[in-house]
Scaffold this motif. Structure first.
Motif, PDB file in Angstrom:
ATOM      1  N   CYS A 245     -12.965  15.392  74.046  1.00  0.00           N
ATOM      2  CA  CYS A 245     -13.814  16.469  73.535  1.00  0.00           C
ATOM      3  C   CYS A 245     -15.200  16.008  73.075  1.00  0.00           C
ATOM      4  O   CYS A 245     -16.060  16.832  72.837  1.00  0.00           O
ATOM      5  CB  CYS A 245     -13.104  17.206  72.402  1.00  0.00           C
ATOM      6  SG  CYS A 245     -13.011  16.257  70.879  1.00  0.00           S
TER       7      CYS A 245
ATOM      8  N   CYS B 243      -8.972  12.255  69.791  1.00  0.00           N
ATOM      9  CA  CYS B 243      -9.110  12.561  68.374  1.00  0.00           C
ATOM     10  C   CYS B 243      -7.896  13.371  67.868  1.00  0.00           C
ATOM     11  O   CYS B 243      -7.136  13.904  68.669  1.00  0.00           O
ATOM     12  CB  CYS B 243     -10.397  13.356  68.158  1.00  0.00           C
ATOM     13  SG  CYS B 243     -10.303  15.040  68.774  1.00  0.00           S
TER      14      CYS B 243
ATOM     15  N   CYS C  29     -14.532  10.898  70.960  1.00  0.00           N
ATOM     16  CA  CYS C  29     -13.291  11.220  71.662  1.00  0.00           C
ATOM     17  C   CYS C  29     -13.578  11.325  73.165  1.00  0.00           C
ATOM     18  O   CYS C  29     -14.526  11.998  73.566  1.00  0.00           O
ATOM     19  CB  CYS C  29     -12.732  12.538  71.129  1.00  0.00           C
ATOM     20  SG  CYS C  29     -11.307  13.147  72.050  1.00  0.00           S
TER      21      CYS C  29
ATOM     22  N   CYS D 256      -7.538  16.948  69.466  1.00  0.00           N
ATOM     23  CA  CYS D 256      -7.052  16.964  70.860  1.00  0.00           C
ATOM     24  C   CYS D 256      -5.565  16.630  70.929  1.00  0.00           C
ATOM     25  O   CYS D 256      -4.873  17.096  71.827  1.00  0.00           O
ATOM     26  CB  CYS D 256      -7.852  15.975  71.707  1.00  0.00           C
ATOM     27  SG  CYS D 256      -9.507  16.551  72.089  1.00  0.00           S
TER      28      CYS D 256
END
Ligand code: ZN
Length: 203
Positions: free
Chosen positions: A62, A71, A59, A74
């Protein structure tokens, strides 16, 4: 006496031998298991390995593993965007999710500071974390939880991050003690980890 098997079987043993936690005997045992396994079981394993390499990525926000970035965590509007839990590896995200004690976001560093293995702060995804702390409005971060492994590397990384992040004014917390010292977050059971998370203290 031959010291190695011929061709393909030795290649498979060598390949398994490179995996973490698998010694030469284990590698040999798995290779012979696959040799005697049904054709479709062996094919499924080979395809799963190919698929994970083709599809899985990290991602951009993150650093967790996902099939598309950002992702699902998130992107989830129900997650508390004011808290970021910093972990070493993607598997740690899963350990924390299993506790069902946490509804915030994550930041995966991709390892921990380890001078013995030549891993310094610049090898970790720290710049991205700092950038996230600068966002304002609905995405403003109020707390960073340092959920690093309870071992020397995790401690070193937590101390480094708490010093680095302190000027940002964000509340910095660490997991409560009670986790088995010298180990890895993934070995803590859900209840112990959940308690350590709920009882977190300011760093
Ligand atoms: Zn993400």
């Amino acid at each position: 006496m031959a010291l190695a098997y011929d061709g393909a079987i030795q290649r498979l043993i060598d390949a398994f031998g490179h995996l973490p936690g698998i010694g030469p005997k284990g590698a040999q045992r798995i290779a012979f298991y696959i040799l005697s396994a049904p054709e479709d079981e062996a094919r499924e394993l080979a395809e799963a390995i190919e698929e994970v390499k083709a599809k899985i990525r990290f991602c951009d926000i993150c650093g967790n593993v996902c099939e598309s970035s950002p992702c699902p965590v998130c992107l989830d509007p129900r997650r508390d965007r004011s808290v970021i839990c910093v972990v070493e590896e993607p598997k740690d995200v899963m350990s924390i999710e299993r506790t069902r004690e946490y509804r915030g976001l994550y930041h995966v560093l991709g390892g921990a500071i380890n001078p013995m293995a030549n891993v310094g702060p610049s090898d970790l995804k720290i710049a991205g974390l700092i950038k996230r702390l600068e966002s304002t409005g609905a995405d403003e971060v109020k707390e960073v939880i340092l959920a690093l492994d309870p071992n020397i590397e995790g401690e070193a990384t937590a101390s480094y991050l708490s010093q680095l992040l302190r000027p940002s004014g964000v509340k910095i917390t660490r997991l409560a003690s009670g986790l088995p010292v010298g180990s890895d977050l993934e070995y803590a059971d859900e209840i112990t980890l959940g308690r350590a998370l709920a009882g977190r203290r300011e760093a």
